[in-house]
Enzyme design. Structure first.
Site, PDB file in Angstrom:
ATOM      1  N   CYS A 282      -0.824   3.401  -5.849  1.00 17.31           N
ATOM      2  CA  CYS A 282      -1.409   2.209  -5.022  1.00 17.31           C
ATOM      3  C   CYS A 282      -2.626   2.798  -4.141  1.00 17.31           C
ATOM      4  O   CYS A 282      -2.395   3.660  -3.357  1.00 17.31           O
ATOM      5  CB  CYS A 282      -0.473   1.301  -4.323  1.00 17.31           C
ATOM      6  SG  CYS A 282      -1.148   0.255  -3.461  1.00 17.31           S
TER       7      CYS A 282
ATOM      8  N   GLY B 186       2.785   2.632  -2.437  1.00 16.06           N
ATOM      9  CA  GLY B 186       3.119   3.229  -3.590  1.00 16.06           C
ATOM     10  C   GLY B 186       2.311   4.340  -3.965  1.00 16.06           C
ATOM     11  O   GLY B 186       1.448   4.545  -3.523  1.00 16.06           O
TER      12      GLY B 186
ATOM     13  N   GLY C 246       0.727  -1.255  -0.028  1.00 15.97           N
ATOM     14  CA  GLY C 246      -0.015  -0.040  -0.002  1.00 15.97           C
ATOM     15  C   GLY C 246       0.931   1.276  -0.149  1.00 15.97           C
ATOM     16  O   GLY C 246       0.102   2.248  -0.044  1.00 15.97           O
TER      17      GLY C 246
END
Length: 347
Positions: A186, A183, A181
């Site tokens: 993301c 990124g 999570g």
């Protein structure tokens, strides 16, 4: 249900505490590291930064450009075996040793990996990559790949806790990819409520992996060179970058012209854009977990990677680390509530 009370930290929550240093110049800092991997016994030397296996980052062109800096590229899994054959035929061992062959966990993926790895003995790294590394299927698949490729370096993930890190290493992974999570494109944490602040994930997983002779890749969450240094300071052996290397001419993203300016499309590999391109759309049983953004076109990646590595060298001089290997031993993080003065905007 239970709640863990200890606060977990991301890169924005800390700064390095500077220390006395005998280094006179950033040029004295050695960023090259030499590794011998647990299961394969293979050796590798280079700068342990990796371009992410996203199809708008981890291209063959990116692999060629970054190999000149001793930096690795996890090439995305959507190239065909024929594409790989062409790439292998026209590049030397120095480039191929800095390339990771990415794969999913299906039977078709396994066959494709066998076909690609058979193209050259110089292909050393296999990157087994799924969004949820907590699946027992991944553990079984790592064992299957290790049995088929006893002398190759296997990376597997993604996970964020020490227990699963240990399980993947015991199953045959040399390196575990850490990050759920963090990124820039993301949305897993928003869509699912699942995740782990990246710095704490790196610290905890590095501790678990190193205890077994394994290694980790800090994957995601870096938005500047200082974050890359923080990942290394927290114990990451390798740091994987997506957004920081996107938007360049080697990235492989789609160019878009808007109001006379050129942009490059960048998206998460679980986004609507990625699934439309590679899977015929988002399956009815799932949700898209990634953004699609347009980044200003940034030209060649050469200047960007030099700027990133220059920042890491500078970190090392501030804490007295003559070699990248020493950085985590010289690191003291201080908790902060502010990172930078943004009176004139962000850098």
């Amino acid at each position: 249900m239970r709640i863990e009370q200890e606060l977990k930290l991301g890169f924005k929550d800390v700064l390095f505490r500077p220390k006395r240093s005998t280094l006179k110049s950033r040029s004295q800092v050695e960023l090259t590291r030499e590794f011998t991997f647990k299961h394969s016994g293979r050796q590798w030397a280079g700068t342990p930064v990796i371009a992410a296996n996203m199809d708008s980052v981890g291209s063959f062109a990116m692999a060629k450009a970054l190999a000149e800096h001793g930096v690795m590229t996890a090439v995305h899994k959507h190239y065909t075996v024929e594409d790989w054959a062409d790439f292998v035929a026209s590049h030397d061992a120095a480039t191929l040793k800095n390339v990771m062959v990415s794969t999913g966990t299906s039977d078709a993926d396994f066959q494709k990996t066998q076909d690609i790895m058979a193209l050259s003995d110089d292909l050393l790294f296999i990157c087994i990559d799924i969004a949820n590394g907590y699946s027992e299927h991944l553990v079984d698949y790592v064992g299957r790949v290790r049995k088929a490729f006893p002398d190759k370096v296997i990376s597997a993930g993604n996970v964020v806790t020490g227990d699963m890190c240990e399980e993947l290493i015991l199953a045959g992974a040399d390196i575990v990819k850490v990050g759920i999570g963090p990124g820039s494109v993301c949305t897993t944490r928003v869509k699912t409520g699942v995740g782990y602040p990246q710095l704490s994930a790196i610290i905890e997983c590095a501790d678990a992996a190193h205890g077994l002779g394994g290694m980790i890749i800090g994957d995601g969450g870096c938005s500047c060179a200082g974050d890359v240094s923080k990942a290394f300071g927290g114990g990451a052996d390798f740091v994987m970058l997506g957004g920081m290397l996107a938007g360049h001419e080697e990235s492989g993203g789609e160019l878009v012209t808007k109001d006379g300016e050129t942009f490059m499309k960048f998206y998460g590999m679980s986004s609507q854009s990625a699934m439309d391109k590679h899977s015929g759309g988002v399956a009815k049983y799932r949700a898209a977990e990634g953004k699609t953004v347009l980044l200003p076109f940034r030209g060649p990646v050469d200047n960007t990677i030099q700027d990133i590595l220059g920042g890491v060298r500078s970190t090392c001089t501030y804490v007295g680390a003559a070699k990248l290997k020493e950085l985590t031993k010289r690191t003291t993080f201080i908790r902060v509530q502010e990172q930078e003065n943004n009176v004139f905007g962000k850098e």
